[in-house]
Design an enzyme around this catalytic site. Structure first.
Site, mmCIF file in Angstrom:
data_model
loop_
_atom_site.group_PDB
_atom_site.id
_atom_site.type_symbol
_atom_site.label_atom_id
_atom_site.label_comp_id
_atom_site.label_asym_id
_atom_site.label_seq_id
_atom_site.Cartn_x
_atom_site.Cartn_y
_atom_site.Cartn_z
ATOM 1 N N TYR A 110 -12.784 -1.425 13.198
ATOM 2 C CA TYR A 110 -12.997 -0.656 12.844
ATOM 3 C C TYR A 110 -14.887 -0.126 13.001
ATOM 4 O O TYR A 110 -15.103 0.856 13.267
ATOM 5 C CB TYR A 110 -13.296 -1.003 10.755
ATOM 6 C CG TYR A 110 -11.904 -0.447 11.105
ATOM 7 C CD1 TYR A 110 -11.147 -0.213 10.161
ATOM 8 C CD2 TYR A 110 -10.962 -1.661 10.793
ATOM 9 C CE1 TYR A 110 -9.848 0.537 9.776
ATOM 10 C CE2 TYR A 110 -9.572 -1.769 10.096
ATOM 11 C CZ TYR A 110 -9.175 -0.645 9.792
ATOM 12 O OH TYR A 110 -8.178 -0.755 8.895
ATOM 13 N N ASN A 148 -7.850 -5.828 14.738
ATOM 14 C CA ASN A 148 -8.242 -5.050 13.576
ATOM 15 C C ASN A 148 -9.814 -4.318 14.788
ATOM 16 O O ASN A 148 -10.987 -5.177 14.304
ATOM 17 C CB ASN A 148 -7.535 -5.488 12.702
ATOM 18 C CG ASN A 148 -6.336 -5.088 12.508
ATOM 19 O OD1 ASN A 148 -5.503 -4.825 13.035
ATOM 20 N ND2 ASN A 148 -6.012 -5.598 11.073
ATOM 21 N N GLU A 192 -4.890 -2.218 14.367
ATOM 22 C CA GLU A 192 -5.704 -1.362 13.142
ATOM 23 C C GLU A 192 -6.730 -0.300 13.683
ATOM 24 O O GLU A 192 -7.929 -0.996 14.684
ATOM 25 C CB GLU A 192 -6.219 -1.565 11.987
ATOM 26 C CG GLU A 192 -4.895 -1.868 11.337
ATOM 27 C CD GLU A 192 -5.111 -2.421 9.441
ATOM 28 O OE1 GLU A 192 -6.418 -2.552 9.166
ATOM 29 O OE2 GLU A 192 -4.746 -3.357 9.009
ATOM 30 N N GLN A 201 0.621 -1.635 -0.288
ATOM 31 C CA GLN A 201 -0.161 0.345 -0.063
ATOM 32 C C GLN A 201 1.183 1.538 0.013
ATOM 33 O O GLN A 201 0.553 2.454 -0.380
ATOM 34 C CB GLN A 201 -1.392 -0.101 1.345
ATOM 35 C CG GLN A 201 -1.728 -0.832 0.957
ATOM 36 C CD GLN A 201 -2.471 -1.607 2.584
ATOM 37 O OE1 GLN A 201 -2.450 -1.772 3.635
ATOM 38 N NE2 GLN A 201 -3.951 -0.299 2.222
ATOM 39 N N HIS A 221 0.727 -8.828 5.037
ATOM 40 C CA HIS A 221 -0.067 -8.675 4.278
ATOM 41 C C HIS A 221 -0.677 -8.508 3.658
ATOM 42 O O HIS A 221 -0.930 -7.270 2.588
ATOM 43 C CB HIS A 221 0.324 -7.202 5.083
ATOM 44 C CG HIS A 221 -1.009 -5.747 5.361
ATOM 45 N ND1 HIS A 221 -1.024 -5.250 6.724
ATOM 46 C CD2 HIS A 221 -2.199 -5.539 4.811
ATOM 47 C CE1 HIS A 221 -2.154 -4.455 6.249
ATOM 48 N NE2 HIS A 221 -3.250 -4.732 5.060
ATOM 49 N N ASP A 235 1.958 0.280 -7.974
ATOM 50 C CA ASP A 235 3.489 0.496 -8.577
ATOM 51 C C ASP A 235 4.135 1.211 -8.104
ATOM 52 O O ASP A 235 5.577 1.241 -7.523
ATOM 53 C CB ASP A 235 3.500 0.415 -9.888
ATOM 54 C CG ASP A 235 2.993 -0.104 -10.850
ATOM 55 O OD1 ASP A 235 2.537 -1.598 -10.719
ATOM 56 O OD2 ASP A 235 2.620 -0.396 -11.957
ATOM 57 N N HIS A 280 -2.351 -6.233 -12.912
ATOM 58 C CA HIS A 280 -0.975 -5.777 -14.145
ATOM 59 C C HIS A 280 -1.685 -7.385 -14.991
ATOM 60 O O HIS A 280 -2.091 -6.804 -15.995
ATOM 61 C CB HIS A 280 0.537 -6.336 -13.616
ATOM 62 C CG HIS A 280 0.772 -5.399 -13.280
ATOM 63 N ND1 HIS A 280 2.488 -5.238 -12.896
ATOM 64 C CD2 HIS A 280 0.449 -4.356 -12.940
ATOM 65 C CE1 HIS A 280 2.932 -5.165 -11.856
ATOM 66 N NE2 HIS A 280 2.155 -3.576 -11.861
ATOM 67 N N ARG A 291 3.839 0.244 12.869
ATOM 68 C CA ARG A 291 2.955 -0.914 12.590
ATOM 69 C C ARG A 291 3.614 -1.192 10.834
ATOM 70 O O ARG A 291 2.741 -0.164 10.658
ATOM 71 C CB ARG A 291 1.746 -1.709 12.837
ATOM 72 C CG ARG A 291 1.372 -2.852 12.847
ATOM 73 C CD ARG A 291 -0.557 -2.999 12.630
ATOM 74 N NE ARG A 291 -0.900 -4.321 11.433
ATOM 75 C CZ ARG A 291 -1.195 -4.747 10.982
ATOM 76 N NH1 ARG A 291 -2.390 -3.488 10.881
ATOM 77 N NH2 ARG A 291 -1.289 -5.620 9.957
ATOM 78 N N ASN A 326 -1.740 -11.090 8.622
ATOM 79 C CA ASN A 326 -2.734 -9.480 8.998
ATOM 80 C C ASN A 326 -3.947 -10.285 8.794
ATOM 81 O O ASN A 326 -4.767 -10.780 7.216
ATOM 82 C CB ASN A 326 -2.271 -8.285 7.988
ATOM 83 C CG ASN A 326 -3.258 -7.210 8.756
ATOM 84 O OD1 ASN A 326 -3.800 -7.464 9.589
ATOM 85 N ND2 ASN A 326 -4.882 -6.522 6.928
ATOM 86 N N GLU A 327 -5.385 -10.024 9.127
ATOM 87 C CA GLU A 327 -6.611 -10.601 8.762
ATOM 88 C C GLU A 327 -6.857 -11.584 7.524
ATOM 89 O O GLU A 327 -7.242 -11.468 6.593
ATOM 90 C CB GLU A 327 -7.116 -9.208 8.031
ATOM 91 C CG GLU A 327 -7.018 -7.913 9.447
ATOM 92 C CD GLU A 327 -8.277 -6.543 8.764
ATOM 93 O OE1 GLU A 327 -9.106 -7.002 7.413
ATOM 94 O OE2 GLU A 327 -7.833 -5.690 9.322
#
Length: 495
Positions: free
Chosen positions: A333, A331, A400, A40, A145, A75, A60, A100, A189-190
């Site tokens: 939210y 995490n 998170e 990310q 991740h 990218d 791609h 993190r 992660n998750e």
């Protein structure tokens, strides 16, 4: 002061107000932090020996506009591969104690196998970890991740149990090289999101729509991979390095739509047990939750399967996975209202009908830019109590928690969200006696947010993705968070 809090799962549907914010100080030991992830933010997708990941391949070799809202990819992203020193400077200015971040598997092992270690990738992370430590910032490092090496995906990825062997080998190389600088590790992660979006719904890489059982096979392999990595650390590195390792869960509160309706109560409990607890229970209790085992077996039988579509752990595997956590990484939210649905009959078996509940947000909860994200901070305190009671993890870190908007610099919505959720955490520490030791806000800066691209930024710091220099600009939320960290207080004055 007035606090709206429920010790049992009932409807508490009022939004937090300024009067609800805890006016006490955070303990000096509490660690404030920020978060990000390799694909990310890093960019440099094919530089200095890095191999191809499933997200590289996914975007791609497909039409990006069919996979990502704005047709973009990672990218270049925030170009943190080249601008990591500026990122460290911003972290230092914020005053955080923990950062993190994740390691790109293919930057270390270009094809995912231990055959060739890419020293340039190792050096990149070594320089970053050393700089963080020199500035008093503890790296909390995620091994995976969502950016699986494409080479490993080609022979099954998280559908192939042998991936656990490759993941353990990768983890060992990371522990060997980075362990002296890293004391907190997250393995995966998750996995709920990896398996649900990547192997069932097809929205995330690798884009599989195996809705009948891909999510369950992925969950099975993910838990084996996590456990193998934990044992590598425990057996080979813990005595010398003294770190901690955990699996990264994502959990929200499941609230029965009608708290007086036993069917809605059962549906909310099922939603929790077949969601958050489907990964938490194998690690902290042993084996899948029983309702998950029974329900998927019954649904499979209805569909003429002579076996359950949920892979069954052997006793050896149950013992391998159980107890593989040194702290609880979660995490959070938002939460959901959950309504009971009658079982569907005559439909092909799939994971949606296995769960078979209706989950949705209350209309009174504030809505973020992301359609899936609403604000219900009370749910965080309640789920912390649930996790602490069910799992007794000893230590909990919120890895998170964040808010998306449309990119404004004066991001008052994000400030309100962070303040309210930190208040819920402080309530859980001071009033409930839960050992929550840290919080890493998602995210340090705007970044590539998977299927929504750059359209729903989460950052404390704005990134200009139209500028080749990827200019960073502090938002109001960054300044607010900086003050919270400096004063350890959520309001203008604490007591």
């Amino acid at each position: 002061m007035m606090r709206r809090y429920c010790l049992v799962v009932v409807l508490c549907l009022v939004s937090s107000t300024q009067a609800d914010i805890n006016n006490k100080y955070f303990p000096e030991s509490f660690q404030f932090g920020a978060a990000g992830a390799a694909y990310q933010i890093e960019g440099a997708w094919n530089e200095d020996g890095k191999g191809e990941s499933i997200w590289d391949h996914f975007l791609h070799y497909n039409n990006p506009t069919s996979k990502v809202a704005d047709g973009t990819n990672g990218d270049v992203a925030c170009d943190s591969y080249h601008k990591w020193q500026e990122d460290v400077d911003n972290l230092k200015k914020l005053g955080v104690r923990i950062y993190r971040l994740s390691i790109s598997w293919t930057r270390i092992l270009p094809d995912g196998t231990p055959y060739r270690v890419n020293q340039e990738g190792v050096d990149y992370y070594l320089n970053l970890f050393k700089a963080l430590k020199q500035n008093g910032i503890e790296p909390l490092v995620t091994l995976y991740h969502w950016d699986l090496p494409q080479h490993l995906s080609d022979f099954g990825g998280f559908l192939n149990p042998q991936l656990a062997d490759y993941f353990a080998a990768y983890a060992r190389i990371c522990f060997e090289n980075f362990g002296p600088y890293v004391k907190y590790w997250m393995t995966i992660n998750e996995p709920q999101t990896t398996c649900g979006s990547g192997y069932s719904l097809g929205a995330h890489a690798p884009g599989y729509t195996l809705i009948d059982g891909g999510m369950y096979q992925c969950a099975y392999v993910s838990l084996l991979a996590h456990a193998r990595a934990w044992h590598v650390y425990n057996d080979e590195f813990r005595a010398q390095q003294g770190g901690k390792v955990a699996l990264g869960l994502v959990c929200g509160l499941s609230i029965p739509l009608d708290p007086n309706n036993p069917k809605d109560q059962e549906a909310a409990e099922r939603n929790h047990l077949m969601g958050c607890a489907s990964y938490g229970n194998p690690v902290y209790v042993g084996n899948w939750p029983q309702v998950m085992i029974d329900r998927i077996a019954a649904k499979s039988k209805e569909g003429n399967y002579p076996f359950s579509r949920l892979p069954q752990f052997t006793q050896e595997e149950i013992d391998l996975i159980n107890g593989t956590s040194d702290f609880l990484a979660v995490n959070y939210y938002s939460s959901a209202l959950v309504q009971y649905l009658d079982d569907f009959v005559g439909f092909p078996p799939n994971n949606l009908f296995d769960l078979n509940v209706l989950a949705f947000a209350n209309q009174s909860w504030p809505q973020a830019a992301s359609i899936w994200l609403t604000s219900y901070p009370e749910g965080l305190r309640i789920i912390l109590n649930r996790l602490n009671k069910d799992y007794n993890p000893g230590e909990i870190i919120i890895t998170e928690n964040g808010w998306s908007d449309t990119g404004e610099l004066d991001d008052q919505g994000r400030i309100t969200y962070i303040q309210a959720h930190l208040s819920a955490i402080l309530d859980s520490i001071l009033e409930d006696g839960i050992n929550v030791t840290g919080y890493t806000v998602w995210s340090l800066m705007d970044s590539f947010e998977w299927s929504t691209g750059y359209t729903e930024p989460f950052g404390l710091i704005k990134v200009d993705f139209n500028d080749p220099q990827r200019t960073r600009t502090w938002k109001s939320s960054a300044k607010y968070y900086q003050n919270v960290i400096a004063t350890r207080c959520l309001l203008d004055q604490c007591q």
